[in-house]
Write an enzyme that holds these catalytic residues in place. Sequence first.
Site, PDB file in Angstrom:
ATOM      1  N   ARG A  16       0.827  -1.223   0.000  1.00  0.00           N
ATOM      2  CA  ARG A  16       0.000   0.000   0.000  1.00  0.00           C
ATOM      3  C   ARG A  16       0.859   1.270   0.000  1.00  0.00           C
ATOM      4  O   ARG A  16       0.531   2.279   0.643  1.00  0.00           O
ATOM      5  CB  ARG A  16      -0.957   0.008   1.197  1.00  0.00           C
ATOM      6  CG  ARG A  16      -2.036  -1.048   1.132  1.00  0.00           C
ATOM      7  CD  ARG A  16      -2.944  -0.980   2.346  1.00  0.00           C
ATOM      8  NE  ARG A  16      -2.231  -1.392   3.545  1.00  0.00           N
ATOM      9  CZ  ARG A  16      -2.627  -1.146   4.787  1.00  0.00           C
ATOM     10  NH1 ARG A  16      -3.753  -0.474   4.991  1.00  0.00           N
ATOM     11  NH2 ARG A  16      -1.929  -1.556   5.819  1.00  0.00           N
ATOM     12  N   GLY A 435     -21.774   4.720  13.141  1.00  0.00           N
ATOM     13  CA  GLY A 435     -21.216   3.613  13.909  1.00  0.00           C
ATOM     14  C   GLY A 435     -19.775   3.788  14.327  1.00  0.00           C
ATOM     15  O   GLY A 435     -19.446   3.787  15.509  1.00  0.00           O
ATOM     16  N   TRP A 564     -18.779  -7.529  -0.217  1.00  0.00           N
ATOM     17  CA  TRP A 564     -17.462  -6.994   0.109  1.00  0.00           C
ATOM     18  C   TRP A 564     -16.468  -8.090   0.499  1.00  0.00           C
ATOM     19  O   TRP A 564     -15.457  -7.833   1.130  1.00  0.00           O
ATOM     20  CB  TRP A 564     -17.569  -5.938   1.198  1.00  0.00           C
ATOM     21  CG  TRP A 564     -18.158  -4.655   0.658  1.00  0.00           C
ATOM     22  CD1 TRP A 564     -18.524  -4.396  -0.622  1.00  0.00           C
ATOM     23  CD2 TRP A 564     -18.444  -3.471   1.407  1.00  0.00           C
ATOM     24  NE1 TRP A 564     -19.026  -3.125  -0.733  1.00  0.00           N
ATOM     25  CE2 TRP A 564     -18.993  -2.531   0.500  1.00  0.00           C
ATOM     26  CE3 TRP A 564     -18.299  -3.113   2.747  1.00  0.00           C
ATOM     27  CZ2 TRP A 564     -19.394  -1.253   0.893  1.00  0.00           C
ATOM     28  CZ3 TRP A 564     -18.699  -1.847   3.142  1.00  0.00           C
ATOM     29  CH2 TRP A 564     -19.229  -0.931   2.231  1.00  0.00           C
ATOM     30  N   HIS A 697     -16.239  11.686   3.642  1.00  0.00           N
ATOM     31  CA  HIS A 697     -15.126  11.352   2.761  1.00  0.00           C
ATOM     32  C   HIS A 697     -14.320  12.586   2.369  1.00  0.00           C
ATOM     33  O   HIS A 697     -13.387  12.494   1.585  1.00  0.00           O
ATOM     34  CB  HIS A 697     -15.630  10.626   1.516  1.00  0.00           C
ATOM     35  CG  HIS A 697     -16.153   9.254   1.825  1.00  0.00           C
ATOM     36  ND1 HIS A 697     -17.455   9.024   2.188  1.00  0.00           N
ATOM     37  CD2 HIS A 697     -15.536   8.047   1.865  1.00  0.00           C
ATOM     38  CE1 HIS A 697     -17.623   7.731   2.411  1.00  0.00           C
ATOM     39  NE2 HIS A 697     -16.486   7.122   2.232  1.00  0.00           N
TER      40      HIS A 697
END
Length: 758
Positions: A16, A435, A564, A697
């Site tokens: 990454r 959440g 997912w 976001h």
Amino acid sequence: MITTHNLGFPRIGKQRELKFALESYWRDEIRQDQLEQTAQTLRNKHWQLQADLDYVPVGDFSFYDHVLDTSILLGNEPDRIDKEASDLDRLFQIARGQSQSTSFCQQSAAGEMTKWFDTNYHYIVPEFDANTRFSLHADRFLAQIKEAKELGHTIKPVILGPVSYLWLGKSKDETDKLSLLDDILIVYQQLLLELEKQGVEWVQIDEPILITELNLDWQNAFKQAYLALNRTPPKILLTSYFGQLQENLLLACELPVGGLHIDAINGFEEVNKIIDWLPAHKVLSLGVVNGRNIWKTDLNAVINWLEPIHARLKDRLWLAPSCSLLHVPVDLESETELNSEIASWLSFAVQKLAELNTIALALNNGREYVAKQLADNALAITTRQQASIVHNPIIQTRLQQVDKSMAERKSNYSSRAVIQKERFKLPAFPTTTIGSFPQTPEIRQARKQYKLGKLDEQSYQQFIKQEIQNTVVLQEEIGLDVLVHGEAERNDMVEYFGQQFEGYAFSQYGWVQSYGSRCVKPPIIYGDISRPKPITVEWANYAQSLSDKPVKGMLTGPVTMLNWSFVRDDQPRSETCLQLALAIRDEVKDLEAAGIEMIQIDEAALREGLPLRQSQWQEYLKWAVNCFKVSANGVSDQTQIHTHMCYSEFNDIIEAIADMDADVITIETSRSDMELLDVFNAFNYPNDIGPGVYDIHSPNVPSVEGIVSLMQKAAERIDIDKLWVNPDCGLKTRNWQQVKPALQAMVDASYILRKQYI
């Protein structure tokens, strides 16, 4: 001889590297030239990993999103963007609302983001209006072509096609998107001329909308576009993926291009017809390795199928993965802790290209040339089919016992609402969050130390309890009405649950880009699913003990767990989903028994599982909604079931969402300025709804006035006694400096709304 190529490669790097460089740049910790150097190093590594191909893709790399890159390439940037900034900072400002934290501090509304077809990848939606003009800005693209050629690679540039680009965008006024086609084609012609100057022989033009239902206007747009582009070298490989061409098959075959790529995984049944219809001067590229899932290809079966096709097409046959490998992890060789038996069944991006090479070598030189590879592959395929860890008779028996009553609540919503309003006594415009709260460096470090055995169980549990307590106290100080425990113990909303289910496996480095620097590590469903013991009850109980306000139990829904994950391909997805639903149902019932009276079951990925053709939607929605209801509806009327959906157009499936019968649904609406709520002008949604007012976001902090304005728009469409106030999504990717003022603004806005409407 068969030609091999790839449609696209993962951008993020094995470790990454791109993610961490991007986030360092956004925090002003590295300069732009350092970010550019990381990107160049990754591109060079990735081209080298593809060097055995006849053509390597160039232009598939992106700092954020390839659709947004196309907008920059075409000069289609919103007026709100600072035109004096560098192209990279303009790109980040569109994507995130701002670029770096201090050196480029101008903020603006981020571009709308939605799912890329039926994947978990997100793209930034192109914006069009009456003033839209296109102009070529290809310096960065052409520089990458030069970079790859100087390294000795035979290249195939990759660009998103003009018709799909227009189709994927959104008109911000009454402008007809197809009215922009003539202007955009001029820029594409200019780009192709530039590619010719670079000595490019083939260019890959992606038109994925060819696998969707297109009306006559859009079909004619394809004819107009490729008649115009055919006048300009280089040769065009027209690329479609993710599905079948169906009624667009003849259109695709007849377009004046040099070749056609189809997804032969999803479009297997169409291949023979395409071979018959495709003119003899065109090449046919078949996507024979699945670019969307991680299971090994049955090489012998594929070669058996391809041998007569190869004999007929000869050098007109090209082979590739079905789609870009953007959707799978980089390299299986990095996995050292994965169960060796399960690992032997898997194939990541690097391995998929090796599979492709093996297929080509067998067809070009004979199977004996790759006999060992074929034998090893056959053993892995057979071993997986016969493995005892895949099938559980107890779970199969339980599936057969599922009946309609398990998917229904005891009473209808109107009756439940009366009971719940009396039980919870919430104010108008109740405030809550979705959440998760920020996953701080301290949380990540504690989890890492615990996994490495450097932090004992008791110390880790105490650390998580303290984080939960801090989160609950903060929410009460801010004044939220319904609380959450913050999910400090969870690494990912799918992986966390999958790790405690039977039938799941997990990689160490199987990261896949979701958007920008956001990466996910989808778990692998290899066998039948069950939940051996309670997962969230202890944490939910502890959080509820800290407050007199309701604290939601937080779960991930079965459809999202399915969509997912990398899903087993040896049984229908609907059957796997029902197994997940039963496992989650067990958790829901345990939470209720423990006294948790609000339970949120997130179905963020419900819509992305939709087939790409609307004619096939009902079959999917029938089993997907049923699975949600099976998971949720084993509770009493007093227990309030919440669900959440994010970053998906859902207006066209609103009836199915209503059929889910969740007491409260929270959705994304802030980036679309509440446009997603237009459906409520025509559809009387029966249950409570929380239209997201805080775009999580983006690092931008919403204003009180902005939140009030958004909720006023919502109140024009929905009864105010059904409206909740909440963010668009979970807050794990943000930091506390952003979250605290944003949530305070949300609460302050709710006070204003109560005075205005009550």
